[in-house]
Scaffold this motif. Structure first.
Motif, PDB file in Angstrom:
ATOM      1  N   GLN A  30      76.236  55.781 -19.676  1.00 50.20           N
ATOM      2  CA  GLN A  30      75.938  56.520 -18.445  1.00 50.20           C
ATOM      3  C   GLN A  30      74.502  57.014 -18.447  1.00 50.20           C
ATOM      4  O   GLN A  30      73.790  56.896 -17.438  1.00 50.20           O
ATOM      5  N   TRP A  31      74.076  57.577 -19.573  1.00 48.41           N
ATOM      6  CA  TRP A  31      72.701  58.058 -19.681  1.00 48.41           C
ATOM      7  C   TRP A  31      71.697  56.927 -19.505  1.00 48.41           C
ATOM      8  O   TRP A  31      70.696  57.075 -18.814  1.00 48.41           O
ATOM      9  N   MET A  32      71.967  55.792 -20.151  1.00 43.51           N
ATOM     10  CA  MET A  32      71.054  54.652 -20.036  1.00 43.51           C
ATOM     11  C   MET A  32      71.009  54.131 -18.607  1.00 43.51           C
ATOM     12  O   MET A  32      69.940  53.745 -18.109  1.00 43.51           O
ATOM     13  N   GLY A  33      72.169  54.112 -17.943  1.00 46.16           N
ATOM     14  CA  GLY A  33      72.202  53.648 -16.561  1.00 46.16           C
ATOM     15  C   GLY A  33      71.382  54.535 -15.641  1.00 46.16           C
ATOM     16  O   GLY A  33      70.586  54.040 -14.825  1.00 46.16           O
ATOM     17  N   ALA A  35      68.963  56.629 -16.572  1.00 40.44           N
ATOM     18  CA  ALA A  35      67.558  56.555 -16.976  1.00 40.44           C
ATOM     19  C   ALA A  35      66.915  55.252 -16.498  1.00 40.44           C
ATOM     20  O   ALA A  35      65.755  55.246 -16.073  1.00 40.44           O
ATOM     21  N   ALA A  36      67.666  54.154 -16.560  1.00 37.32           N
ATOM     22  CA  ALA A  36      67.139  52.867 -16.093  1.00 37.32           C
ATOM     23  C   ALA A  36      66.885  52.904 -14.587  1.00 37.32           C
ATOM     24  O   ALA A  36      65.865  52.388 -14.103  1.00 37.32           O
ATOM     25  N   ALA A  37      67.810  53.519 -13.846  1.00 34.39           N
ATOM     26  CA  ALA A  37      67.617  53.655 -12.393  1.00 34.39           C
ATOM     27  C   ALA A  37      66.390  54.512 -12.096  1.00 34.39           C
ATOM     28  O   ALA A  37      65.604  54.202 -11.180  1.00 34.39           O
ATOM     29  N   TYR A  38      66.215  55.575 -12.868  1.00 30.39           N
ATOM     30  CA  TYR A  38      65.044  56.445 -12.706  1.00 30.39           C
ATOM     31  C   TYR A  38      63.759  55.684 -13.022  1.00 30.39           C
ATOM     32  O   TYR A  38      62.752  55.820 -12.302  1.00 30.39           O
ATOM     33  N   LEU A  39      63.781  54.868 -14.071  1.00 29.17           N
ATOM     34  CA  LEU A  39      62.615  54.066 -14.438  1.00 29.17           C
ATOM     35  C   LEU A  39      62.269  53.070 -13.343  1.00 29.17           C
ATOM     36  O   LEU A  39      61.088  52.913 -12.977  1.00 29.17           O
ATOM     37  N   ILE A  40      63.269  52.411 -12.806  1.00 30.21           N
ATOM     38  CA  ILE A  40      63.032  51.455 -11.720  1.00 30.21           C
ATOM     39  C   ILE A  40      62.455  52.161 -10.500  1.00 30.21           C
ATOM     40  O   ILE A  40      61.512  51.667  -9.853  1.00 30.21           O
ATOM     41  N   LEU A  41      62.996  53.332 -10.187  1.00 32.64           N
ATOM     42  CA  LEU A  41      62.496  54.107  -9.051  1.00 32.64           C
ATOM     43  C   LEU A  41      61.038  54.513  -9.266  1.00 32.64           C
ATOM     44  O   LEU A  41      60.219  54.430  -8.336  1.00 32.64           O
ATOM     45  N   LEU A 138      61.903  64.881 -16.311  1.00 27.69           N
ATOM     46  CA  LEU A 138      63.194  64.868 -15.616  1.00 27.69           C
ATOM     47  C   LEU A 138      64.324  64.320 -16.491  1.00 27.69           C
ATOM     48  O   LEU A 138      65.377  64.970 -16.607  1.00 27.69           O
ATOM     49  N   PRO A 139      64.163  63.143 -17.137  1.00 26.34           N
ATOM     50  CA  PRO A 139      65.255  62.684 -18.012  1.00 26.34           C
ATOM     51  C   PRO A 139      65.497  63.609 -19.200  1.00 26.34           C
ATOM     52  O   PRO A 139      66.635  63.745 -19.658  1.00 26.34           O
ATOM     53  N   ALA A 140      64.452  64.278 -19.689  1.00 19.81           N
ATOM     54  CA  ALA A 140      64.638  65.222 -20.800  1.00 19.81           C
ATOM     55  C   ALA A 140      65.478  66.410 -20.355  1.00 19.81           C
ATOM     56  O   ALA A 140      66.442  66.796 -21.037  1.00 19.81           O
ATOM     57  N   ALA A 141      65.130  66.979 -19.206  1.00 17.51           N
ATOM     58  CA  ALA A 141      65.876  68.140 -18.697  1.00 17.51           C
ATOM     59  C   ALA A 141      67.318  67.767 -18.391  1.00 17.51           C
ATOM     60  O   ALA A 141      68.249  68.513 -18.712  1.00 17.51           O
ATOM     61  N   TRP A 142      67.516  66.613 -17.776  1.00 19.19           N
ATOM     62  CA  TRP A 142      68.865  66.189 -17.403  1.00 19.19           C
ATOM     63  C   TRP A 142      69.718  65.918 -18.644  1.00 19.19           C
ATOM     64  O   TRP A 142      70.881  66.319 -18.711  1.00 19.19           O
ATOM     65  N   THR A 143      69.137  65.247 -19.648  1.00 16.96           N
ATOM     66  CA  THR A 143      69.886  64.935 -20.866  1.00 16.96           C
ATOM     67  C   THR A 143      70.297  66.212 -21.594  1.00 16.96           C
ATOM     68  O   THR A 143      71.446  66.347 -22.031  1.00 16.96           O
ATOM     69  N   PHE A 165      64.384  60.093 -26.523  1.00 16.46           N
ATOM     70  CA  PHE A 165      65.017  59.239 -25.513  1.00 16.46           C
ATOM     71  C   PHE A 165      64.247  59.323 -24.203  1.00 16.46           C
ATOM     72  O   PHE A 165      63.909  58.296 -23.579  1.00 16.46           O
ATOM     73  N   ALA A 166      63.936  60.548 -23.769  1.00 15.13           N
ATOM     74  CA  ALA A 166      63.196  60.738 -22.521  1.00 15.13           C
ATOM     75  C   ALA A 166      61.785  60.168 -22.632  1.00 15.13           C
ATOM     76  O   ALA A 166      61.273  59.560 -21.685  1.00 15.13           O
ATOM     77  N   PHE A 167      61.160  60.354 -23.799  1.00 23.27           N
ATOM     78  CA  PHE A 167      59.801  59.851 -23.992  1.00 23.27           C
ATOM     79  C   PHE A 167      59.772  58.334 -23.907  1.00 23.27           C
ATOM     80  O   PHE A 167      58.813  57.752 -23.386  1.00 23.27           O
ATOM     81  N   SER A 168      60.812  57.673 -24.404  1.00 22.46           N
ATOM     82  CA  SER A 168      60.846  56.211 -24.347  1.00 22.46           C
ATOM     83  C   SER A 168      60.878  55.720 -22.902  1.00 22.46           C
ATOM     84  O   SER A 168      60.322  54.660 -22.593  1.00 22.46           O
ATOM     85  N   VAL A 169      61.503  56.491 -22.020  1.00 19.55           N
ATOM     86  CA  VAL A 169      61.517  56.138 -20.597  1.00 19.55           C
ATOM     87  C   VAL A 169      60.096  56.190 -20.043  1.00 19.55           C
ATOM     88  O   VAL A 169      59.642  55.268 -19.354  1.00 19.55           O
ATOM     89  N   GLY A 170      59.385  57.283 -20.361  1.00 16.92           N
ATOM     90  CA  GLY A 170      58.004  57.412 -19.902  1.00 16.92           C
ATOM     91  C   GLY A 170      57.094  56.356 -20.489  1.00 16.92           C
ATOM     92  O   GLY A 170      56.217  55.822 -19.800  1.00 16.92           O
TER      93      GLY A 170
END
Length: 211
Positions: A30-33, A35-41, A138-143, A165-170
């Protein structure tokens, strides 16, 4: 005896239904999904680097992105396990980020060794770290918010892994957005700040996840 039965019935009726916690693997997915949607956005708003298709033909660029994705997956899984008091009896899986980071270091060393002659350094520097941090907020706060719903007994490590995890998204976002081929720049301003994020997570986890 009747009073006791009535009391039990009343308590049973008044008791709220407690939703069982999801399995850590499902929670991680769920988290990856999300985060991936956030990255795409984020990439939709910022745009992809114009030379992305050309870089996807470069083996070490593709390998670097794949290694980053491994960190993304491993930290998500580890954070989900660390959110539970007993790590869901999967302690060894919680150490998956260690293997992912070793692989990542090896990839970056090989990429640096193959960067001959070195690609020119971009004119910017710390702006990259700031950009990654802003995207990661945002992903850090949400996680961390979601992790508070569970009773982690490894608050420091949970906070550290959550921030990684959040940093890897950025980091993934900036690597797919920024026009830059300098490995030295990427290591210095994209990836070394991961250490600071990880250390900050030790403090933040104790502060936010303590119960």
């Amino acid at each position: 005896m009747g009073n006791i039965d009535d009391l039990i019935d009343k308590l049973a009726r008044d008791t709220a239904v407690v939703k069982p916690a999801p399995h850590p693997y499902l929670l991680s997915l769920q988290w990856m999904g999300v985060a991936a949607a956030y990255l795409i956005l984020a990439l939709v708003f910022s745009g992809l680097r114009p030379d992305l298709m050309l870089n996807l033909q470069q083996p070490w660029f593709v390998t670097e992105i794949a290694a980053l994705v491994c960190i993304f997956i491993a930290t998500s899984l580890s954070a989900a396990l660390l959110a539970f008091p007993d790590l869901h009896q999967k302690r060894s899986a919680a150490f998956a980020p260690a293997l992912a980071f070793v692989l990542f270091l090896l990839v970056m060393f090989c990429a640096w060794n193959a960067d001959s002659p070195p690609a020119p350094l971009p004119v910017h520097s710390f702006e990259c770290t700031i950009s990654i941090t802003l995207v990661a907020l945002l992903p850090a706060a949400w996680t961390l918010y979601v992790m508070r719903k569970y009773a982690s007994t490894h608050c420091r490590w949970a906070g550290s892994i959550a921030l990684l995890f959040a940093f890897s998204v950025g980091a993934l976002w900036l690597r797919l957005y920024e026009i830059n081929d300098s490995i030295l720049h990427v290591v210095e301003w994209h990836y070394l700040p991961m250490i600071v994020f990880g250390l900050a997570g030790l403090w933040l986890g104790k502060t936010v996840l303590k119960w």
